[in-house]
Design a protein around this motif. Structure first.
Motif, short mmCIF file in Angstrom:
data_model
loop_
_atom_site.label_atom_id
_atom_site.label_comp_id
_atom_site.label_asym_id
_atom_site.label_seq_id
_atom_site.Cartn_x
_atom_site.Cartn_y
_atom_site.Cartn_z
N VAL A 89 39.79 27.77 36.03
CA VAL A 89 40.43 27.81 34.72
C VAL A 89 41.94 27.94 34.85
CG1 VAL A 89 40.55 29.02 32.52
CG2 VAL A 89 38.35 28.76 33.69
N GLY A 90 42.40 28.85 35.68
CA GLY A 90 43.83 29.11 35.79
C GLY A 90 44.28 30.06 34.69
N GLY A 91 45.05 31.06 35.07
CA GLY A 91 45.56 32.00 34.08
C GLY A 91 44.61 33.11 33.72
N ILE A 92 43.43 33.16 34.37
CA ILE A 92 42.51 34.26 34.10
C ILE A 92 42.27 35.02 35.40
CG2 ILE A 92 41.41 32.89 32.28
CD1 ILE A 92 38.90 32.74 34.07
N ALA A 93 41.86 36.27 35.26
CA ALA A 93 41.67 37.11 36.45
C ALA A 93 40.49 38.06 36.25
CB ALA A 93 42.94 37.91 36.76
N PRO A 94 39.27 37.53 36.13
CA PRO A 94 38.11 38.42 36.00
C PRO A 94 37.85 39.17 37.31
CG PRO A 94 37.37 36.18 36.34
CD PRO A 94 38.87 36.12 36.19
N GLU A 95 37.20 40.31 37.20
CA GLU A 95 36.80 41.08 38.37
C GLU A 95 35.28 41.28 38.29
OE1 GLU A 95 38.95 44.74 38.53
OE2 GLU A 95 40.86 43.79 38.06
#
Length: 490
Positions: free
Chosen positions: A355-361
């Motif tokens: 996606v780019g621009g997201i940072a789920p953990e």
């Protein structure tokens, strides 16, 4: 049909969180000023009036433009619970392919001469998380139909197709069936059926591997009734046997429940041997092996295609299916099996790259672990990324709109297809919404009272005090918000 836009178009249209007062946070920015929507103000008022303890993050975007049209704390990272499975479904489908099938095989290490296998018989798992007893019966029938009637060698089981997990989340109680062991050879979602019935002053109990048509008794899981007030269940690993005890005071006159199986390969082998014996094929006691020797295929069972598997996972929220699919996808990408945390990290990195621009953990692929974190804003970005809706929208579950009395609202023009997520003091929902006016949205709602959740975990209770009422209130608030966008603001 749900529309998607390019990542560039979405990021260009994202507007600020518009947070005020007690809910203020660092805002998302927009390339153009946008007046605060009446729908967003209504959502803020709903959250404030609800009095729900904890925090709520919400975001909703127009799929045609990518513009965030309403948001409250969209940058707040919350546990996604089973909403995680939306990521897992796309991860597995794009990595393994929509037609991929998990395969369970019967192998022979020697020739078959006059119906006699001059070697070992191997039950080799391929990681199928949805294998059930009826399908083992079919596998035994298939073996008989090859003409085989005797095995001279050993009966071996192999479960190393996936990384073996003793359990998904160590913080859960031993006896909850939704926290199963996961291996390359699974059966009945790695659960055994415990049933009891009062007979005089005592109880009759059974442990079986039931599915739709068969109920074979098993000895690889055993249970004793003991006189104590608590805990309700205890578990001990006794070699190759799952040994359970249950408190007598917890049993009524009759009932049943599923308990986890911690030795799935041997459980599976015992059940298969029962069916083989019914066809006159008597097998030796099963032995586990770590490596597959050279062997030829005798017969196989293929699981359902990945698209169908993921549709069922999203509908019924089966944790073992999510973990098996996620582990298999990571193994395919890495060229080797990886541990759960490493695999979950790999899925998070894939999502960021995808996606780019997201940072789920992520700490797992099912959302059972409460250390995973996703923001509502990132969830919406994921849902709007190129080709995501094309894959996910058809397999997400339809969520009915209901009124405050939980009665379904008969408005067929409005539609929600989404994934739910629930842990004690954690509730989430994310997916796609079509309003009564025909406007298409992607949305995410995450609510959590993490202080209450931690206190509840210390009590060691499956349902700590206050959890049900909190989750009901959080779901009611969620429904009011979505009802507003579906029937009024949209």
């Amino acid at each position: 049909m749900v529309k998607w836009i390019s990542r560039r178009g979405f990021l260009a249209g994202v507007t600020c969180s518009l947070a005020t007062g007690a809910m203020a946070e660092a805002p998302l920015t927009s390339m153009r000023p946008v007046a605060r929507a009446a729908g967003e103000n209504a959502v803020r008022q709903m959250i404030m009036r609800s009095g729900l303890a904890g925090k709520v993050g919400f975001a909703i975007a127009d799929t045609a433009t990518g513009e965030i049209v309403g948001a409250v704390l969209p940058n707040l990272a919350q546990p996604p619970a089973s909403v995680t499975k939306a990521f897992t479904a796309l991860y597995a489908l794009e990595t393994l392919g929509p037609t991929h099938r998990f395969e369970t095989r019967l192998l022979g290490t020697g020739p078959v001469i006059d119906g006699i296998l001059e070697g070992d018989l191997i039950l080799a798992g391929g990681g199928d998380p949805n294998l059930v007893t009826d399908q083992l019966a079919e596998l035994a029938t298939g073996l008989k139909e090859t003409g085989l009637h005797e095995v001279r060698g050993d009966f071996l089981v192999w479960d190393e197709a996936l990384t073996n997990l003793a359990e998904i989340d160590a913080g859960q109680d031993d006896y909850v069936g939704y926290n199963p062991t996961v291996t390359g050879l699974n059966l009945n979602f790695n659960r055994v059926h415990f049933e009891w019935k009062k007979e005089g002053s005592d109880f009759a109990t059974t442990m079986d591997a039931r599915s739709e048509n068969f109920r074979p008794a098993v000895t690889s899981a055993r249970i004793n009734i003991v006189d104590r007030a608590s805990p309700v269940f205890t578990y001990r690993d006794v070699g190759d046997v799952d040994q359970w005890t249950v408190a007598r005071r917890a049993l009524n006159n009759g009932g049943s429940r599923w308990l986890p199986v911690r030795h799935p390969a041997l459980y599976c082998a015992e059940v298969f041997a029962t069916f083989a014996r019914s066809h006159g094929i008597v097998l030796k006691r099963a032995k586990s092996i770590a490596e597959l020797p050279n062997a030829h295929v005798l017969t196989t069972h293929q699981g359902v295609p990945m698209t169908q598997l993921m549709r069922g996972m999203l509908r019924f929220s089966t944790n073992i299916t999510a973990e098996a699919a996620g582990l298999a996808a990571t193994a395919a990408r890495a060229g080797e099996n990886r541990g759960l945390r490493t695999s979950a990290l790999g899925m998070a990195r894939w999502a960021t790259d995808r996606v780019g621009g997201i940072a789920p953990e992520f700490v797992d692929h099912s959302g059972l672990g409460d250390l995973s974190r996703v923001t509502a804003g990132d969830m919406v970005r994921f849902l709007l990324a190129k080709d995501v809706a094309t894959t996910l929208h058809p397999i997400l579950r339809t969520i009915p709109l209901v009124d405050d009395n939980r009665q379904r609202i008969p408005d067929e023009t409005a539609l929600i297809r989404a994934k739910t997520g629930t842990l004690n003091f954690v509730t989430g929902l994310a997916g796609y919404l079509r309003s009564a006016k025909g406007r298409e949205y992607a949305f995410a709602y995450f609510a959590a009272d993490l202080d209450a959740r931690e206190q509840g975990k210390l009590l060691g209770s499956e349902n700590p005090p206050g959890s049900r009422s909190w989750n009901n209130a959080a779901r009611s608030l969620q429904n009011r918000i979505l009802r507003h966008w579906a029937l009024r603001a949209g």
